[in-house]
Motif scaffolding. Structure first.
Motif, PDB file in Angstrom:
ATOM      1  N   ALA A   1      -6.466   5.380  -3.962  1.00  8.79           N
ATOM      2  CA  ALA A   1      -5.539   4.752  -4.247  1.00  8.79           C
ATOM      3  C   ALA A   1      -3.998   5.178  -3.492  1.00  8.79           C
ATOM      4  N   ASP A   2      -3.841   6.643  -2.898  1.00 10.65           N
ATOM      5  CA  ASP A   2      -2.794   6.138  -2.497  1.00 10.65           C
ATOM      6  C   ASP A   2      -2.603   6.121  -0.543  1.00 10.65           C
ATOM      7  N   CYS A   3      -4.242   6.297  -0.387  1.00  8.93           N
ATOM      8  CA  CYS A   3      -4.237   5.897   1.090  1.00  8.93           C
ATOM      9  C   CYS A   3      -4.550   4.366   0.953  1.00  8.93           C
ATOM     10  N   MET A   4      -4.665   4.007  -0.021  1.00  2.15           N
ATOM     11  CA  MET A   4      -5.002   2.440   0.171  1.00  2.15           C
ATOM     12  C   MET A   4      -3.682   1.493  -0.167  1.00  2.15           C
ATOM     13  N   VAL A   5      -2.346   2.823  -0.524  1.00  5.09           N
ATOM     14  CA  VAL A   5      -1.262   2.417  -0.842  1.00  5.09           C
ATOM     15  C   VAL A   5      -1.161   2.360   0.834  1.00  5.09           C
ATOM     16  N   ASP A   6      -0.535   3.662   0.656  1.00  9.27           N
ATOM     17  CA  ASP A   6      -0.589   3.539   2.431  1.00  9.27           C
ATOM     18  C   ASP A   6      -0.907   2.660   3.597  1.00  9.27           C
ATOM     19  N   TYR A   7      -2.322   1.866   3.049  1.00  9.70           N
ATOM     20  CA  TYR A   7      -2.465   1.006   3.743  1.00  9.70           C
ATOM     21  C   TYR A   7      -2.279  -0.259   3.776  1.00  9.70           C
ATOM     22  N   ALA A   8      -1.643  -0.828   3.010  1.00  9.85           N
ATOM     23  CA  ALA A   8      -0.561  -2.010   2.521  1.00  9.85           C
ATOM     24  C   ALA A   8       0.820  -1.690   2.693  1.00  9.85           C
ATOM     25  N   VAL A   9       1.542  -0.838   2.449  1.00  7.86           N
ATOM     26  CA  VAL A   9       2.476  -0.151   3.397  1.00  7.86           C
ATOM     27  C   VAL A   9       2.606  -0.215   4.405  1.00  7.86           C
TER      28      VAL A   9
ATOM     29  N   ALA B   1       2.689  -2.867  -3.011  1.00  9.58           N
ATOM     30  CA  ALA B   1       1.730  -2.227  -3.087  1.00  9.58           C
ATOM     31  C   ALA B   1       1.380  -1.170  -4.328  1.00  9.58           C
ATOM     32  N   GLU B   2       1.703   0.173  -4.414  1.00 11.51           N
ATOM     33  CA  GLU B   2       1.898   0.329  -5.592  1.00 11.51           C
ATOM     34  C   GLU B   2       1.138  -0.011  -6.895  1.00 11.51           C
ATOM     35  N   ARG B   3       1.660  -0.729  -7.403  1.00  9.47           N
ATOM     36  CA  ARG B   3       2.138  -1.772  -8.615  1.00  9.47           C
ATOM     37  C   ARG B   3      -0.031  -2.430  -8.667  1.00  9.47           C
TER      38      ARG B   3
ATOM     39  N   ILE C   1      -2.289  -1.209  -6.611  1.00  4.99           N
ATOM     40  CA  ILE C   1      -3.473  -0.769  -6.427  1.00  4.99           C
ATOM     41  C   ILE C   1      -3.719  -0.135  -7.891  1.00  4.99           C
ATOM     42  N   ARG C   2      -2.520   0.452  -8.595  1.00  4.11           N
ATOM     43  CA  ARG C   2      -2.737   0.856  -9.928  1.00  4.11           C
ATOM     44  C   ARG C   2      -4.031   0.260 -10.889  1.00  4.11           C
ATOM     45  N   GLN C   3      -3.129  -1.798 -10.534  1.00  3.36           N
ATOM     46  CA  GLN C   3      -4.184  -2.421 -11.103  1.00  3.36           C
ATOM     47  C   GLN C   3      -4.906  -2.944 -11.173  1.00  3.36           C
ATOM     48  N   LEU C   4      -5.551  -2.894  -9.664  1.00  6.80           N
ATOM     49  CA  LEU C   4      -6.862  -3.092  -8.865  1.00  6.80           C
ATOM     50  C   LEU C   4      -7.861  -1.944  -9.679  1.00  6.80           C
ATOM     51  N   PHE C   5      -7.342  -0.759  -9.488  1.00  7.62           N
ATOM     52  CA  PHE C   5      -7.997   0.203  -9.910  1.00  7.62           C
ATOM     53  C   PHE C   5      -8.416   0.201 -11.699  1.00  7.62           C
TER      54      PHE C   5
END
Length: 283
Positions: free
Chosen positions: A192-200, A209-211, A213-217
């Protein structure tokens, strides 16, 4: 319906022990007055929100807290040990005269070691995780030869009250599940952190981005857990659809990602086999 026996958790104010306790209470598997918690710190603040389980003159129902492990053993039919592996030898308990079953959720500690340090014969070796507090744990277990059919029924009922469970055939499988169950929240958080970094890096606001990814997971986990199709079947269906998901999955399958995941799980499995002799405080 709550059982008519008492359950005790040694290490019950720690992360895993308290999660199991909260899960049992919130799912009404055990009445508060039939639950014993033992810990060195006697820190009961973790149960302050569990009304009326922390007890009061008005409620008439209270968890039994103690700093004496033997006191807990002498009063309980089912005893759960949930302490860090290096603390097992220092528990100073004798279960030989105990007429119930001993359940351990200590990573890496074998049934033979548990019998040696506690004097117990009827031993269940299990693995679980803090998701038990929300009724979402998966808790596989295996039993010593002395464990009875009644012990098995009690163990199944207990772990089903905090999630899902299965009896497995060997202790090596418990070590394998230790590598799967314990690290999974960390592995998922890393992905998830990798996905957040990609989005940022793509210009999306970090909070959004964090909100997202949390919801998507969360949504993906619910779908994965409730779908009739297996994970492999779900992947195939998405690839067959040939959309954006397929493009991403094809790229991942062509990368070393699967090997990296296997390497991470193997490293966790090897650690599980030696963790009882190291100074660790968690999975």
């Amino acid at each position: 319906m709550t059982p008519d026996f008492c359950i005790g958790i040694i290490g019950g104010t720690g992360q895993l022990g308290s999660a199991i306790a909260h899960g049992l209470l919130r799912n009404r598997f055990i009445a508060p007055e039939r639950l014993w918690i033992s810990s060195r710190s006697n820190n009961v603040t973790a149960f302050a929100s569990e009304e009326p389980t922390t007890g009061s003159a008005e409620s008439g129902a209270a968890i039994q807290f103690t700093t004496c492990n033997q006191d807990l053993i002498d009063h309980c039919d089912v005893v759960i040990i949930a302490v860090p592996p290096p603390l097992l030898a220092a528990l100073d308990i004798n279960v030989e005269s105990h007429n119930g079953v001993l359940i351990s959720v200590i990573a890496g500690v074998t049934i033979a070691q548990l019998q040696h340090y506690t004097g117990a014969k009827r031993v269940i070796r299990a693995m679980s995780n803090p998701a038990a507090g929300k009724g979402l744990a998966y808790s596989p277990w295996c039993a010593s030869s002395e464990v009875t059919a009644e012990d098995r029924r009690a163990t199944l009922a207990l772990f089903n009250a905090v999630g899902q469970t299965d009896e497995v055939t060997s202790e090596d499988q418990i070590d394998q599940f230790t590598a799967l169950i314990g690290p999974v929240p960390g592995f998922v958080a890393y992905y998830a952190d990798c996905m957040v970094d990609y989005a940022v890096n793509a210009g999306i606001d970090p909070l959004i981005a964090e909100r997202a990814i949390r919801q998507l997971f969360h949504a993906s986990g619910v779908v994965l857990a409730t779908a009739e199709a297996s994970p492999a079947e779900q992947v195939k269906a998405m690839i067959d659809y040939a959309g954006t998901t397929a493009a991403g999955l094809n790229a991942m399958q062509a990368s070393p990602l699967a090997d990296a995941i296997a390497e991470g799980l193997e490293a966790a499995y090897k650690k599980a086999q030696v963790i009882s002799s190291t100074d660790q405080s968690g999975q």
